[in-house]
Design a protein around this motif. Structure first.
Motif, PDB file in Angstrom:
ATOM      1  N   TRP A 200     -27.822   8.201 -59.523  1.00 20.68           N
ATOM      2  CA  TRP A 200     -27.913   9.526 -59.066  1.00 20.68           C
ATOM      3  C   TRP A 200     -26.620  10.310 -59.078  1.00 20.68           C
ATOM      4  O   TRP A 200     -25.751   9.979 -58.004  1.00 20.68           O
ATOM      5  CB  TRP A 200     -28.587   9.835 -57.787  1.00 20.68           C
ATOM      6  N   TYR A 201     -26.291  11.131 -60.073  1.00 16.95           N
ATOM      7  CA  TYR A 201     -24.902  11.950 -60.032  1.00 16.95           C
ATOM      8  C   TYR A 201     -25.138  13.318 -59.486  1.00 16.95           C
ATOM      9  O   TYR A 201     -25.922  14.169 -59.898  1.00 16.95           O
ATOM     10  CB  TYR A 201     -24.496  12.137 -61.323  1.00 16.95           C
ATOM     11  N   PRO A 202     -24.690  13.713 -58.096  1.00 15.44           N
ATOM     12  CA  PRO A 202     -24.804  14.767 -57.538  1.00 15.44           C
ATOM     13  C   PRO A 202     -24.313  16.094 -58.353  1.00 15.44           C
ATOM     14  O   PRO A 202     -23.386  15.641 -59.121  1.00 15.44           O
ATOM     15  CB  PRO A 202     -24.010  14.784 -56.249  1.00 15.44           C
ATOM     16  N   ASN A 203     -24.786  17.310 -58.364  1.00 13.17           N
ATOM     17  CA  ASN A 203     -24.519  18.277 -58.970  1.00 13.17           C
ATOM     18  C   ASN A 203     -22.983  18.532 -58.636  1.00 13.17           C
ATOM     19  O   ASN A 203     -22.509  18.339 -57.263  1.00 13.17           O
ATOM     20  CB  ASN A 203     -25.101  19.512 -58.526  1.00 13.17           C
ATOM     21  N   ASN A 207     -19.398  17.935 -53.329  1.00  7.74           N
ATOM     22  CA  ASN A 207     -18.242  16.547 -53.732  1.00  7.74           C
ATOM     23  C   ASN A 207     -18.606  15.322 -52.811  1.00  7.74           C
ATOM     24  O   ASN A 207     -18.357  15.255 -51.743  1.00  7.74           O
ATOM     25  CB  ASN A 207     -16.939  17.396 -52.975  1.00  7.74           C
ATOM     26  N   LEU A 208     -19.544  14.618 -53.359  1.00  9.77           N
ATOM     27  CA  LEU A 208     -20.538  13.578 -52.525  1.00  9.77           C
ATOM     28  C   LEU A 208     -20.307  12.412 -53.677  1.00  9.77           C
ATOM     29  O   LEU A 208     -20.026  12.507 -54.718  1.00  9.77           O
ATOM     30  CB  LEU A 208     -21.676  14.051 -52.408  1.00  9.77           C
ATOM     31  N   PRO A 209     -20.491  11.161 -52.940  1.00 10.68           N
ATOM     32  CA  PRO A 209     -20.439   9.892 -53.608  1.00 10.68           C
ATOM     33  C   PRO A 209     -21.921   9.987 -54.578  1.00 10.68           C
ATOM     34  O   PRO A 209     -22.773  10.650 -54.430  1.00 10.68           O
ATOM     35  CB  PRO A 209     -20.761   8.866 -52.550  1.00 10.68           C
ATOM     36  N   VAL A 210     -21.861   9.041 -55.538  1.00 12.49           N
ATOM     37  CA  VAL A 210     -22.854   8.810 -56.433  1.00 12.49           C
ATOM     38  C   VAL A 210     -23.691   7.769 -55.888  1.00 12.49           C
ATOM     39  O   VAL A 210     -23.596   6.851 -55.167  1.00 12.49           O
ATOM     40  CB  VAL A 210     -22.108   8.002 -57.762  1.00 12.49           C
ATOM     41  N   LEU A 211     -24.989   7.934 -55.986  1.00  9.95           N
ATOM     42  CA  LEU A 211     -26.043   6.925 -55.457  1.00  9.95           C
ATOM     43  C   LEU A 211     -26.186   5.948 -56.564  1.00  9.95           C
ATOM     44  O   LEU A 211     -26.900   6.302 -57.699  1.00  9.95           O
ATOM     45  CB  LEU A 211     -27.367   7.720 -54.953  1.00  9.95           C
ATOM     46  N   GLY A 212     -26.066   4.643 -56.463  1.00 10.97           N
ATOM     47  CA  GLY A 212     -26.313   3.541 -57.391  1.00 10.97           C
ATOM     48  C   GLY A 212     -27.138   2.629 -56.964  1.00 10.97           C
ATOM     49  O   GLY A 212     -27.111   1.976 -55.846  1.00 10.97           O
ATOM     50  N   ILE A 213     -28.243   2.060 -57.843  1.00  8.36           N
ATOM     51  CA  ILE A 213     -29.249   1.389 -57.524  1.00  8.36           C
ATOM     52  C   ILE A 213     -29.314   0.267 -58.607  1.00  8.36           C
ATOM     53  O   ILE A 213     -29.606   0.532 -59.623  1.00  8.36           O
ATOM     54  CB  ILE A 213     -30.619   1.881 -57.221  1.00  8.36           C
ATOM     55  N   VAL A 227     -27.388  -1.440 -53.503  1.00  7.71           N
ATOM     56  CA  VAL A 227     -27.720  -0.092 -53.293  1.00  7.71           C
ATOM     57  C   VAL A 227     -26.683   0.397 -52.689  1.00  7.71           C
ATOM     58  O   VAL A 227     -26.178  -0.299 -51.500  1.00  7.71           O
ATOM     59  CB  VAL A 227     -29.040   0.050 -52.542  1.00  7.71           C
ATOM     60  N   ASP A 228     -26.131   1.435 -53.101  1.00  5.57           N
ATOM     61  CA  ASP A 228     -24.756   2.036 -52.400  1.00  5.57           C
ATOM     62  C   ASP A 228     -24.576   3.506 -52.830  1.00  5.57           C
ATOM     63  O   ASP A 228     -25.014   4.009 -53.622  1.00  5.57           O
ATOM     64  CB  ASP A 228     -23.676   1.191 -53.191  1.00  5.57           C
ATOM     65  N   PHE A 229     -23.925   4.199 -51.726  1.00  6.55           N
ATOM     66  CA  PHE A 229     -23.477   5.447 -51.875  1.00  6.55           C
ATOM     67  C   PHE A 229     -22.044   5.212 -52.420  1.00  6.55           C
ATOM     68  O   PHE A 229     -21.001   4.760 -51.736  1.00  6.55           O
ATOM     69  CB  PHE A 229     -23.149   6.129 -50.664  1.00  6.55           C
ATOM     70  N   GLN A 230     -21.643   5.104 -53.767  1.00  6.05           N
ATOM     71  CA  GLN A 230     -20.625   4.779 -54.401  1.00  6.05           C
ATOM     72  C   GLN A 230     -19.523   6.138 -54.327  1.00  6.05           C
ATOM     73  O   GLN A 230     -19.658   7.251 -54.917  1.00  6.05           O
ATOM     74  CB  GLN A 230     -20.789   4.485 -55.676  1.00  6.05           C
ATOM     75  N   PRO A 231     -18.404   5.788 -53.469  1.00  7.00           N
ATOM     76  CA  PRO A 231     -17.495   6.870 -53.347  1.00  7.00           C
ATOM     77  C   PRO A 231     -16.617   7.155 -54.586  1.00  7.00           C
ATOM     78  O   PRO A 231     -16.402   6.285 -55.339  1.00  7.00           O
ATOM     79  CB  PRO A 231     -16.622   6.241 -52.254  1.00  7.00           C
ATOM     80  N   GLN A 323     -16.245  11.661 -61.485  1.00  8.77           N
ATOM     81  CA  GLN A 323     -17.311  10.971 -61.870  1.00  8.77           C
ATOM     82  C   GLN A 323     -16.847  10.503 -63.387  1.00  8.77           C
ATOM     83  O   GLN A 323     -17.647   9.392 -63.897  1.00  8.77           O
ATOM     84  CB  GLN A 323     -18.472  12.143 -62.053  1.00  8.77           C
ATOM     85  N   GLN A 324     -16.342  11.174 -64.126  1.00 12.42           N
ATOM     86  CA  GLN A 324     -15.830  10.599 -65.333  1.00 12.42           C
ATOM     87  C   GLN A 324     -15.098   9.082 -65.031  1.00 12.42           C
ATOM     88  O   GLN A 324     -15.170   8.267 -65.884  1.00 12.42           O
ATOM     89  CB  GLN A 324     -14.960  11.576 -66.107  1.00 12.42           C
ATOM     90  N   ALA A 325     -14.164   9.195 -64.165  1.00 10.02           N
ATOM     91  CA  ALA A 325     -13.563   7.742 -63.752  1.00 10.02           C
ATOM     92  C   ALA A 325     -14.292   6.654 -63.317  1.00 10.02           C
ATOM     93  O   ALA A 325     -14.128   5.657 -63.673  1.00 10.02           O
ATOM     94  CB  ALA A 325     -12.504   8.237 -62.616  1.00 10.02           C
ATOM     95  N   TYR A 326     -15.323   7.345 -62.677  1.00  9.31           N
ATOM     96  CA  TYR A 326     -16.340   6.151 -62.165  1.00  9.31           C
ATOM     97  C   TYR A 326     -16.915   5.874 -63.614  1.00  9.31           C
ATOM     98  O   TYR A 326     -17.595   4.452 -63.536  1.00  9.31           O
ATOM     99  CB  TYR A 326     -17.325   7.111 -61.368  1.00  9.31           C
TER     100      TYR A 326
END
Length: 389
Positions: A200-203, A207-213, A227-231, A323-326
């Motif tokens: 889940w990539y926030p709009n 300025n929030l972490p990505v949710l990864g599952i 499962v993580d809030f990926q900073p 988000q690109q770096a991620y």
């Protein structure tokens, strides 16, 4: 995916490079950074945005995008309503031909039986996660809509299968007012391997972490879950809101999910939080008793975080760059690449990773290396303390 560490990870939207492409699709959000900067009337002061990146992105802007750059700012530097609507409209242009209902049921989803017909109905171990997430998104997200799962050359990444090896993979992608992209992938290879992955990539105005599952099963004997809030920033305080403190009490309720990941594929100090749910286990009951409710709580908490965050259009360029770096970091390290190559061919695997899974990643010449793929590795070196996030 990517998402987190998964051994079958998954992510969406390709970043064009000057020497490779000459046109821009609406979904190439990073290419819009100069346009966003023009909206703001100034180049963002954040250290996260480089001069060279802005210049390269500006090189690709087409005439239509350039014509939208002149807008009126008030004396406080805030963006007027018309400009805000223009930016929102740009983020919402990447809709595909599928309706929400069609995307929800793409390729017969949710499947009721495995590709291996000899298996029982419960062979699709993580399908309840897929179904719950679909219902959650429909009930809680604003303006939910389907996005295409295709590349610039119209390659369809929504489905592939290998009948000989009895394996298939299905993906779908969505956006909403809260999230610029939510991708979902399910991999079914019978009892040999079951995977559910979602990112889940926030709009970028948040300025929030990505949710990864990432949830994986091997031979119904070995299980791996992340499962993580990926900073997206190295330090937690660089995000709009703190998030680790609100995750800690959730994690503390689920003892089996308090593991530490190996360093074989990923450095847990980059794009992983201190409150990552991580588990490597052999008792399938953990999936139902711990993983499922913890997953639900993390998803709900992430949306709560978005709702509590004041949208800020001025952070869009640096957030998109992070988000690109991620995506770049994840694409280069995703251990599932080897699996995709073995099952569906290297060309398809490279496209799947760069054009769908991590579509903002910077693509290297020669395509991807193919990391080995197999059951969860044994514990690696003792995990180093993660940087403050």
């Amino acid at each position: 995916s990517f998402a987190p560490l998964l051994l079958c990870s998954f992510a969406p939207l390709l970043l064009l490079h000057p020497h490779q492409y000459s046109t821009m699709k609406a979904q190439h959000l990073l290419l819009a950074l100069p346009m966003v900067e023009a909206f703001l009337g100034t180049t963002p002061r954040s250290s996260f945005v480089s001069r060279s990146s802005s210049m390269n992105m500006n090189h690709h802007m087409n005439g239509a995008a350039r014509q939208t750059q002149t807008f009126v700012m008030d004396m406080e530097g805030d963006i007027d309503v018309a400009t805000r609507q223009k930016i929102e409209s740009f983020l919402h242009t990447n809709t595909g031909a599928l309706s929400l209902q069609q995307a929800e049921h793409v390729h017969g989803m949710p499947w009721k039986q495995s590709i291996d017909p000899a298996l029982e109905e419960d062979a699709l171990l993580y399908m309840p996660f897929w179904e719950w997430q679909m219902d959650f998104m429909k009930d809680n997200l604003s303006n939910l809509r389907a996005l295409p799962c295709t590349s610039d050359d119209d390659t369809d990444f929504s489905y592939n299968e290998n009948n000989k090896k009895k394996a298939r993979i299905v993906s779908t992608c969505f956006a909403s007012d809260e999230y610029r992209k939510i991708r979902m992938t399910y991999y079914d290879a019978g009892d040999g391997c079951q995977v559910f992955n979602s990112v889940w990539y926030p709009n970028p105005k948040y300025n929030l972490p990505v949710l990864g599952i990432d949830l994986l099963s091997f031979n119904r004997k070995k299980y791996l879950a992340i499962v993580d809030f990926q900073p997206i920033h190295e330090n937690e305080q660089d995000h709009a809101l703190a998030f680790e403190a609100r995750l800690e009490p959730i994690k503390n309720k689920y003892e089996p999910l308090k593991g530490r990941m190996s360093s074989k594929f990923y450095d847990e100090t980059q794009f992983f939080s201190q409150q990552m749910l991580f588990a490597r286990f052999e008792d399938e009951d953990v999936v139902r008793n711990d993983l499922f409710p913890a997953f639900q709580e993390y998803v709900q908490t992430h949306l709560d975080l978005v709702h509590e965050t004041e949208p800020d259009l001025t952070v869009m360029p640096p957030v998109l760059e992070r988000q690109q770096a991620y995506d770049t970091y994840s694409a280069e390290r995703d251990p599932a690449t080897g699996l995709f190559s073995a099952m569906f061919g290297k060309e398809w695997a490279d496209g799947f990773v760069f054009d769908f899974l991590f579509s903002l990643a910077e693509k290297k010449e020669g395509g991807l290396a193919t990391p080995s793929f197999g059951p969860p590795p044994g514990a690696g070196r003792p995990a180093q303390p993660a940087a403050s996030q």
